[in-house]
Design an enzyme around this catalytic site. Structure first.
Site, PDB file in Angstrom:
ATOM      1  N   CYS A 113       0.850  -1.203   0.000  1.00  0.00           N
ATOM      2  CA  CYS A 113       0.000   0.000   0.000  1.00  0.00           C
ATOM      3  C   CYS A 113       0.886   1.253   0.000  1.00  0.00           C
ATOM      4  CB  CYS A 113      -0.983  -0.037   1.168  1.00  0.00           C
ATOM      5  SG  CYS A 113      -2.395   1.088   0.939  1.00  0.00           S
ATOM      6  N   HIS A 215      -3.507  -5.528  -0.054  1.00  0.00           N
ATOM      7  CA  HIS A 215      -3.069  -5.942   1.280  1.00  0.00           C
ATOM      8  C   HIS A 215      -3.013  -7.464   1.398  1.00  0.00           C
ATOM      9  CE1 HIS A 215      -3.054  -2.090   3.592  1.00  0.00           C
ATOM     10  NE2 HIS A 215      -3.784  -1.709   2.551  1.00  0.00           N
ATOM     11  N   GLU A 217      -1.274  -9.228   3.351  1.00  0.00           N
ATOM     12  CA  GLU A 217      -1.149  -9.672   4.751  1.00  0.00           C
ATOM     13  C   GLU A 217      -2.490 -10.041   5.369  1.00  0.00           C
ATOM     14  OE1 GLU A 217      -2.315  -5.422   5.216  1.00  0.00           O
ATOM     15  OE2 GLU A 217      -1.078  -6.568   3.804  1.00  0.00           O
TER      16      GLU A 217
END
Length: 250
Positions: A113, A215, A217
């Site tokens: 990001c 994202h 993660e």
């Protein structure tokens, strides 16, 4: 001699919790968990550290991870501040110094990001400061980050395509800025339906430098996204081993 395998140390940059709590540093736990579950030991690198100290820390770790956060200052790419831009200049200084040191050392770098954005800026690229709503893709949806909201198309010859084992990947989204002009050392390897850049990589295939706008993660239960962190951490381990070998010592 210990039989314990040395886990890679990865520096993770921390920004301030702007605009509400500027005296508090923030980092989403999901970043820490993603790195740790892939075998790394995350090490916090905080703003307010001078350039020489940042270099000293980076020389002692095996990789650099740039997480999400507020917006890079547009003066770094020759623009005035957009009304929707939120800036943390201490974080800019920290990350630009860390990126310079890491690239000098040939160290693996992963940005997510804002991390993708500041990586591009630090290496000489520019950003779209604000994506206006109403286009074919909503890049700032009011949805949890576990939600997949749009597809990204990945270049077939990219590291990301190999790791994702896909040319079309469904991702989440939480951003209002994006890469505009890619830095000379980077190439665009993934875009959304509306053409917004979703991933960049080092042009040099021997350098492990990747920035993703989404994202991963938050999507570690999917192998395509886990592979990105696993490969990053493995690359950091190889970098550490190469430095420790007789050929890698000065």
């Amino acid at each position: 001699m210990s039989d314990v395998v040395r886990r890679p140390l990865i520096a993770v940059t921390l920004g301030r919790d702007l605009p509400d709590r500027p005296s508090v540093f923030r980092l989403a736990d999901s970043f820490v968990q993603a790195l740790a579950s892939s075998g790394a030991i995350p090490i916090a690198l905080m703003p307010g550290t001078d350039g020489a100290a940042i270099r000293q820390v980076v020389e002692r770790v095996d990789g650099l991870f740039l997480p999400s956060g507020v917006d890079p200052h547009p003066r770094h790419f020759g623009e005035e501040v957009h009304p929707r831009t939120v800036i943390d200049e201490d974080l800019d200084a920290l990350e630009m110094n860390a990126i310079a040191s890491a690239t000098d050392l040939g160290m693996p770098i992963l940005g997510v990001c804002r991390g993708c954005q500041i990586l591009n800026v630090a290496l000489g690229g520019s950003l779209v400061q604000h994506l206006e709503p109403g286009g074919p893709v909503d890049h700032l949806p009011d949805l949890p980050l576990k939600s997949e909201v749009h597809d990204v198309r990945i270049a077939a010859d990219s590291r990301l395509a190999r790791l994702s084992e896909a040319r079309l990947l469904r991702v989440n989204s939480l951003h209002h800025q994006a890469v505009a002009r890619p830095a000379p050392a980077l190439r665009v390897v993934a875009t959304a339906q509306d053409g917004i850049v979703e991933a960049v990589e080092a042009r040099d295939p021997d350098r492990w430098i990747v920035g993703v706008q989404y994202h991963p993660e938050e999507l570690m239960d999917q192998q395509a996204h886990r592979n990105l962190f696993d490969d990053f951490v493995s690359s950091c381990g190889r970098f550490a081993a190469a430095r420790q070998s007789p050929e890698g010592t000065e």
